[in-house]
Scaffold this active site. Structure first.
Site, short mmCIF file in Angstrom:
data_model
loop_
_atom_site.label_atom_id
_atom_site.label_comp_id
_atom_site.label_asym_id
_atom_site.label_seq_id
_atom_site.Cartn_x
_atom_site.Cartn_y
_atom_site.Cartn_z
N CYS A 30 0.83 -1.21 0.00
CA CYS A 30 0.00 0.00 0.00
C CYS A 30 0.87 1.27 0.00
CB CYS A 30 -0.98 -0.03 1.17
SG CYS A 30 -2.32 1.19 1.00
N HIS B 298 -3.63 -4.93 -0.01
CA HIS B 298 -3.15 -5.46 1.26
C HIS B 298 -3.22 -6.99 1.23
CE1 HIS B 298 -2.90 -1.76 3.74
NE2 HIS B 298 -3.81 -1.32 2.90
N GLU C 91 -2.19 -9.00 3.46
CA GLU C 91 -2.51 -9.48 4.81
C GLU C 91 -4.00 -9.41 5.10
OE1 GLU C 91 -2.17 -5.07 5.45
OE2 GLU C 91 -1.26 -6.56 4.12
#
Length: 202
Positions: free
Chosen positions: A77, A183, A185
């Site tokens: 990001c 993202h 994650e």
């Protein structure tokens, strides 16, 4: 994982630990000496991010381990955006200059569209990209951003998604340096597979 004051480092750390890897938060020289891979996360403004890296004197450490020692490095990001030559968010700010282009605002063509762009987007990637190994084409990844990386060299781009007629950079790579606007994650199984692919890079 570079801990410079911006970014959800705990969730990134947790994702790598879920995959069975030892993830360490790094701020100081000795921290970087001990790791094989580097992750630069980030959430927030370009100006704040680059100023925090400068203030904590992390940029020389990154240049040494990433650009000279060639450790595999992943930006996430804002971490991707800071790798650019320049960011045009709230002014004109010089970045790490690892990639050729600028970070600019996403164009809004539809009056019903708003920024930031938040949510899941279908990503198209280069089929020969090691980063997307074992991931299906047009898979969904989770984005939260108002600005995106616009390269001078399109060969840097390894993945995109579309907002109207605009192709938005979703991932870039130059040698050992890789970055995603999304993202991983927060992108469930696809994101975990991508992080696993990154760790396998030498």
């Amino acid at each position: 994982i570079v801990d410079y004051g911006l970014g959800n480092v705990k969730s990134v750390k947790s994702a790598f630990e879920y995959l069975g890897y030892n993830a360490q938060l790094c701020q100081y020289e000795n921290d970087f000496n001990e790791v094989s891979h580097i992750v630069i996360p980030g959430v927030g403004s370009y100006e704040r991010g680059i100023n925090l890296l400068k203030g904590k004197k992390i940029i020389p450490l990154l240049n040494h381990h990433v650009c000279e020692k060639k450790k595999p490095t992943l930006g996430i990001c804002l971490g991707l955006q800071l790798m650019s030559k320049r960011g045009l968010e709230f002014g004109n700010h010089n970045g790490l200059n690892w990639f050729s282009g600028d970070v600019v605002e996403i164009p809004i063509e539809n009056k019903n569209s708003t920024l930031p762009n938040i949510g899941w987007e279908e990503v198209q990637f280069n089929e020969n990209s090691e980063l997307f190994s074992e991931i299906k084409q047009n898979s969904d990844f989770y984005f939260v951003h108002s600005f995106y990386y616009k390269p001078l060299d399109n060969n840097e781009i390894i993945a995109t998604y579309d907002i109207g007629a605009t192709k938005i950079t979703a991932a870039i790579q130059k040698e050992n340096i890789i970055a995603t606007q999304f993202h991983p994650e927060k992108s469930q199984d696809n994101g975990l597979q991508l992080l696993e692919n990154f760790i396998k890079m030498k």
